[in-house]
Motif scaffolding. Structure first.
Motif, short mmCIF file in Angstrom:
data_model
loop_
_atom_site.label_atom_id
_atom_site.label_comp_id
_atom_site.label_asym_id
_atom_site.label_seq_id
_atom_site.Cartn_x
_atom_site.Cartn_y
_atom_site.Cartn_z
N PHE A 285 -7.28 17.88 39.65
CA PHE A 285 -6.55 19.12 39.99
C PHE A 285 -7.39 19.99 41.11
O PHE A 285 -8.49 19.52 41.38
CB PHE A 285 -6.24 20.08 38.75
N ILE B 195 -1.61 25.01 50.32
CA ILE B 195 -0.89 24.65 49.14
C ILE B 195 0.51 23.97 49.60
O ILE B 195 0.73 22.92 49.24
CB ILE B 195 -0.44 25.84 48.19
N VAL C 9 1.64 20.17 48.68
CA VAL C 9 2.74 19.80 47.79
C VAL C 9 3.62 18.75 48.59
O VAL C 9 4.22 17.97 48.05
CB VAL C 9 3.72 21.21 47.64
N ALA D 110 2.64 16.04 42.52
CA ALA D 110 1.95 17.04 41.83
C ALA D 110 2.84 17.96 41.38
O ALA D 110 4.05 18.32 41.61
CB ALA D 110 1.31 17.76 43.08
N VAL E 174 2.73 22.12 40.35
CA VAL E 174 2.32 23.39 40.68
C VAL E 174 2.34 24.52 39.75
O VAL E 174 3.23 24.61 39.18
CB VAL E 174 2.93 23.96 42.28
N GLU F 125 1.61 28.46 39.51
CA GLU F 125 1.15 29.60 40.29
C GLU F 125 0.90 30.78 39.31
O GLU F 125 1.71 31.34 38.40
CB GLU F 125 2.32 29.90 41.33
N LYS G 286 -3.00 26.56 40.67
CA LYS G 286 -3.50 25.26 40.27
C LYS G 286 -2.53 24.28 40.51
O LYS G 286 -1.45 24.21 40.12
CB LYS G 286 -3.79 25.51 38.79
N ILE G 287 -2.92 23.32 41.26
CA ILE G 287 -2.11 21.95 41.43
C ILE G 287 -2.65 20.74 40.80
O ILE G 287 -4.06 20.36 41.19
CB ILE G 287 -2.09 21.61 42.93
#
Length: 90
Positions: A6, A19, A23, A29, A31, A33, A39-40
């Motif tokens: 991450f 971000i 993506v 991934a 996401v 928010e 945090k991804i």
């Protein structure tokens, strides 16, 4: 050891372009928010491509700039001028 890697970035205007690039380049991934950060998570590997970030920002971008908005990360780092890669090297 967990298989997910991450990256967590501040939730601000500059980081939004980073971000969006992450993506786009990592469709697998997830996401998450939050008010102050994004945090991804990604299974095994996540890549940040300089070229994609530049397209989203509309300006040149040095991958070292990612550290300004970086909160935390998980995984082994492999960093070049073109890519910032997080992956577990088992």
């Amino acid at each position: 050891m967990a298989e997910n890697v991450f990256i967590a970035l501040q939730n601000n205007e500059e980081a939004r372009a980073i971000i969006a690039a992450i993506v786009e380049d990592n469709p697998h991934a997830v996401v998450n928010e939050l008010p102050a950060m994004v945090k991804i998570d990604a299974p095994k590997r996540l890549v940040v491509k300089r070229e994609t970030v530049e397209e989203k920002m509309g300006r040149e971008f040095d991958l070292q700039e990612i550290h300004v908005n970086l909160i935390s990360l998980s995984g082994n780092i492999d960093e070049t001028e073109e890519e910032f890669v997080l992956a577990w090297n088992f």
